[in-house]
Scaffold this motif. Sequence first.
Motif, PDB file in Angstrom:
ATOM      1  N   HIS A 274      -5.355  19.192  -0.501  1.00 48.13           N
ATOM      2  CA  HIS A 274      -4.657  17.163   0.339  1.00 48.13           C
ATOM      3  C   HIS A 274      -5.241  17.489  -1.655  1.00 48.13           C
ATOM      4  O   HIS A 274      -5.220  16.216  -2.085  1.00 48.13           O
ATOM      5  CB  HIS A 274      -5.832  17.542   0.807  1.00 48.13           C
ATOM      6  CG  HIS A 274      -6.050  16.017   1.210  1.00 48.13           C
ATOM      7  ND1 HIS A 274      -6.183  15.185   0.569  1.00 48.13           N
ATOM      8  CD2 HIS A 274      -5.601  15.831   2.565  1.00 48.13           C
ATOM      9  CE1 HIS A 274      -6.618  13.674   1.537  1.00 48.13           C
ATOM     10  NE2 HIS A 274      -5.721  14.507   2.561  1.00 48.13           N
TER      11      HIS A 274
ATOM     12  N   LEU B  40      -1.952   0.621   9.099  1.00 49.14           N
ATOM     13  CA  LEU B  40      -2.471   0.470   8.346  1.00 49.14           C
ATOM     14  C   LEU B  40      -1.090  -0.388   8.404  1.00 49.14           C
ATOM     15  O   LEU B  40      -1.041  -1.960   7.498  1.00 49.14           O
ATOM     16  CB  LEU B  40      -1.256   1.098   7.313  1.00 49.14           C
ATOM     17  CG  LEU B  40      -2.972   2.545   6.775  1.00 49.14           C
ATOM     18  CD1 LEU B  40      -1.645   3.708   5.864  1.00 49.14           C
ATOM     19  CD2 LEU B  40      -3.740   1.506   6.183  1.00 49.14           C
TER      20      LEU B  40
ATOM     21  N   ALA C 222      -3.688   4.980   0.171  1.00 49.60           N
ATOM     22  CA  ALA C 222      -4.229   4.542   1.547  1.00 49.60           C
ATOM     23  C   ALA C 222      -4.817   6.030   2.347  1.00 49.60           C
ATOM     24  O   ALA C 222      -5.386   6.001   3.416  1.00 49.60           O
ATOM     25  CB  ALA C 222      -3.409   3.852   2.307  1.00 49.60           C
ATOM     26  N   GLY C 223      -3.384   7.443   1.814  1.00 51.19           N
ATOM     27  CA  GLY C 223      -4.176   8.286   1.995  1.00 51.19           C
ATOM     28  C   GLY C 223      -3.413   9.493   1.515  1.00 51.19           C
ATOM     29  O   GLY C 223      -2.033   9.345   1.220  1.00 51.19           O
ATOM     30  N   VAL C 224      -3.283  10.634   2.102  1.00 54.33           N
ATOM     31  CA  VAL C 224      -2.084  12.341   1.258  1.00 54.33           C
ATOM     32  C   VAL C 224      -2.189  12.919   3.088  1.00 54.33           C
ATOM     33  O   VAL C 224      -3.125  12.947   4.086  1.00 54.33           O
ATOM     34  CB  VAL C 224      -3.331  12.465   0.816  1.00 54.33           C
ATOM     35  CG1 VAL C 224      -2.159  13.747   0.528  1.00 54.33           C
ATOM     36  CG2 VAL C 224      -3.382  12.081  -0.648  1.00 54.33           C
ATOM     37  N   HIS C 225      -1.085  12.693   3.328  1.00 57.90           N
ATOM     38  CA  HIS C 225      -0.560  13.276   4.466  1.00 57.90           C
ATOM     39  C   HIS C 225       0.217  14.410   4.073  1.00 57.90           C
ATOM     40  O   HIS C 225       1.243  15.089   3.344  1.00 57.90           O
ATOM     41  CB  HIS C 225       0.718  12.609   5.488  1.00 57.90           C
ATOM     42  CG  HIS C 225      -0.562  11.892   6.142  1.00 57.90           C
ATOM     43  ND1 HIS C 225      -0.916  12.290   7.933  1.00 57.90           N
ATOM     44  CD2 HIS C 225      -1.032  10.196   5.310  1.00 57.90           C
ATOM     45  CE1 HIS C 225      -1.886  10.749   8.004  1.00 57.90           C
ATOM     46  NE2 HIS C 225      -1.436  10.046   6.600  1.00 57.90           N
TER      47      HIS C 225
ATOM     48  N   HIS D   3      -0.749   6.844  11.485  1.00 59.65           N
ATOM     49  CA  HIS D   3      -1.310   6.200  10.668  1.00 59.65           C
ATOM     50  C   HIS D   3      -0.403   4.864   9.780  1.00 59.65           C
ATOM     51  O   HIS D   3      -1.242   4.110   9.218  1.00 59.65           O
ATOM     52  CB  HIS D   3      -1.474   6.993   8.981  1.00 59.65           C
ATOM     53  CG  HIS D   3      -2.524   6.686   8.281  1.00 59.65           C
ATOM     54  ND1 HIS D   3      -3.385   7.558   7.321  1.00 59.65           N
ATOM     55  CD2 HIS D   3      -3.568   5.599   8.566  1.00 59.65           C
ATOM     56  CE1 HIS D   3      -3.179   6.739   6.683  1.00 59.65           C
ATOM     57  NE2 HIS D   3      -4.349   6.023   6.971  1.00 59.65           N
TER      58      HIS D   3
ATOM     59  N   ARG E 120       1.203  -0.423  -0.688  1.00 61.93           N
ATOM     60  CA  ARG E 120      -0.474   0.309   0.051  1.00 61.93           C
ATOM     61  C   ARG E 120       0.825   1.166  -0.023  1.00 61.93           C
ATOM     62  O   ARG E 120       1.972   0.968   0.084  1.00 61.93           O
ATOM     63  CB  ARG E 120      -0.931  -0.253   1.275  1.00 61.93           C
ATOM     64  CG  ARG E 120      -1.876  -1.494   1.626  1.00 61.93           C
ATOM     65  CD  ARG E 120      -2.285  -1.436   2.731  1.00 61.93           C
ATOM     66  NE  ARG E 120      -4.131  -0.560   2.479  1.00 61.93           N
ATOM     67  CZ  ARG E 120      -4.564  -0.914   2.715  1.00 61.93           C
ATOM     68  NH1 ARG E 120      -5.050  -0.822   4.746  1.00 61.93           N
ATOM     69  NH2 ARG E 120      -6.142  -0.016   2.736  1.00 61.93           N
TER      70      ARG E 120
ATOM     71  N   LEU F 290       0.994   5.170   0.732  1.00 58.08           N
ATOM     72  CA  LEU F 290       0.775   6.576   1.655  1.00 58.08           C
ATOM     73  C   LEU F 290       2.013   8.253   0.690  1.00 58.08           C
ATOM     74  O   LEU F 290       2.905   7.695   0.421  1.00 58.08           O
ATOM     75  CB  LEU F 290       1.165   6.932   3.212  1.00 58.08           C
ATOM     76  CG  LEU F 290       0.391   6.211   3.964  1.00 58.08           C
ATOM     77  CD1 LEU F 290       0.679   6.129   5.191  1.00 58.08           C
ATOM     78  CD2 LEU F 290      -1.426   6.779   3.837  1.00 58.08           C
TER      79      LEU F 290
ATOM     80  N   ASP G 291       0.594  12.570  13.098  1.00 55.19           N
ATOM     81  CA  ASP G 291      -0.758  11.899  12.713  1.00 55.19           C
ATOM     82  C   ASP G 291      -0.560  10.364  10.916  1.00 55.19           C
ATOM     83  O   ASP G 291      -0.673   9.433  11.586  1.00 55.19           O
ATOM     84  CB  ASP G 291      -2.324  13.279  11.053  1.00 55.19           C
ATOM     85  CG  ASP G 291      -2.509  13.491  12.234  1.00 55.19           C
ATOM     86  OD1 ASP G 291      -2.476  13.730  13.139  1.00 55.19           O
ATOM     87  OD2 ASP G 291      -2.647  14.681  11.467  1.00 55.19           O
TER      88      ASP G 291
ATOM     89  N   HIS H  58      -3.502  14.533  -4.389  1.00 56.78           N
ATOM     90  CA  HIS H  58      -3.916  13.751  -4.591  1.00 56.78           C
ATOM     91  C   HIS H  58      -4.538  13.327  -6.149  1.00 56.78           C
ATOM     92  O   HIS H  58      -3.606  12.822  -7.123  1.00 56.78           O
ATOM     93  CB  HIS H  58      -5.760  13.140  -3.710  1.00 56.78           C
ATOM     94  CG  HIS H  58      -5.875  12.169  -3.755  1.00 56.78           C
ATOM     95  ND1 HIS H  58      -6.468  11.163  -3.144  1.00 56.78           N
ATOM     96  CD2 HIS H  58      -5.480  10.413  -4.790  1.00 56.78           C
ATOM     97  CE1 HIS H  58      -6.597  10.134  -3.478  1.00 56.78           C
ATOM     98  NE2 HIS H  58      -6.447   9.576  -4.081  1.00 56.78           N
TER      99      HIS H  58
END
Length: 411
Positions: A147, A188, A165-168, A184, A125, A127, A180, A151
Amino acid sequence: DTQISASLKAGHLREGLEPSPGAEPAVAAETVEDKVLVCARCHSLRHYGHVKHPDAERLLPDFDFVAAVGPRLASPSGARSLVLLLVDAADFDGSFPRAVARLVAAAGEAHHKDWKHGAPANLPRALLVVTKLDLLPTPSLSPDDVHAWAHARARAGAGADLRLAGVHLVSAARGWGVRDLLDHVRELTGARGNVWAVGARNVGKSTLLNAIARCSGVAGRPTLTEAPVPGTTLDVIKVDGVLGAQGKLFDTPGLLHGHQLTSRLTSEEMKLVQVRKEMRPRTYRIKTGQSIHIGGLVRLDVEDLTVGSIYVTVWASPLVPLHMGKTENAETMIKEHFGLQLQPPIGQERVKELGKWVRKQFKVSGSSWDTNSKDIAIAGLGWFGIGLKGEAVLGLWTYDGVDVLSRISLV
Ligand code: GDP
């Protein structure tokens, strides 16, 4: 140092290794108590803050993440692999690690057909981690917009169906978003995950991993080298303790992106180009037949307009001078001012070394003066924000091989 010079004096080293009088030893040593041998390059970095050969960073070989780490991503043991795709907020498209993102996207695609009850446990995965957020004009940006923008740019950069799985959005320098991100990552990967941090040279990876290590309470360990020169990690390094007893965090060598302008600059030139503080806009109102230079690195020509003028905002290091003038004088600018008043390059002889000067054309349309419609981004340097009501034909000149693209505007 003591040990080595004592050995030299006592003639303990083999004859062939003995340096000529006055030459520096090929290997420098840390204090005897530490019993750690450090190569001359690291020694130089640690004690003098730079590598002795000013161009060493440009000349280092690239790290092939896909070949070196790719086969280890789908772990047969079932341990979760997580790739942290690090991207520099000030050079998003230039620093985006495309090949690695495609690898992750392709692994997802290959397994997708077989998913019946969700993703298999060993599917890697990813990030997306946007670093150096403090360099953007954050007060005038909404985090939600950045954000969504990040993406979309990541999907465009991967050129495939990249499932994140996410954007930081983080700033290791300010400590923004680090906690954070760590939470995360732990969530994960569970107890036994393998986490790979990957990014272009100078993306801020070492600084971020040190911030993560501090945040996780890892104390008393040697920190990773953070340096004003990129590419200071030469091999995959395991960062202990951050993910608990069984979790593994790996730092990987910075990727060399030949399409980033910075990859062909000397360290002195890099100092001018690298953005260190929050970026400030420099805006011009310009007409057909006029051009804007960013140092001796890039020129934007307004070739044709359906309206009287357009607004062009330059987002780049304040240490690089800008020049606006008539396009008809452009040849004179190259001959007489590139490398001198317009730096980088530093010195006229460097102009040829940077490569062939080539043009790419962009057609941009917009409906408002107040907001930028499009960005034209130059990898490794920054971007032009274009604000217009109507249509424009723009010519972008830079050195052959440097990536230039148009994108939805960031600011
Ligand atoms: P690496 O080559 O990816 O390991 O990058 P480094 O961690 O050595 O950082 C490269 C440069 O970016 C250094 O000059 C850092 O001080 C700077 N840097 C790293 N993180 C940040 C950040 O969050 N904000 C700002 N403004 N600069 C940063």
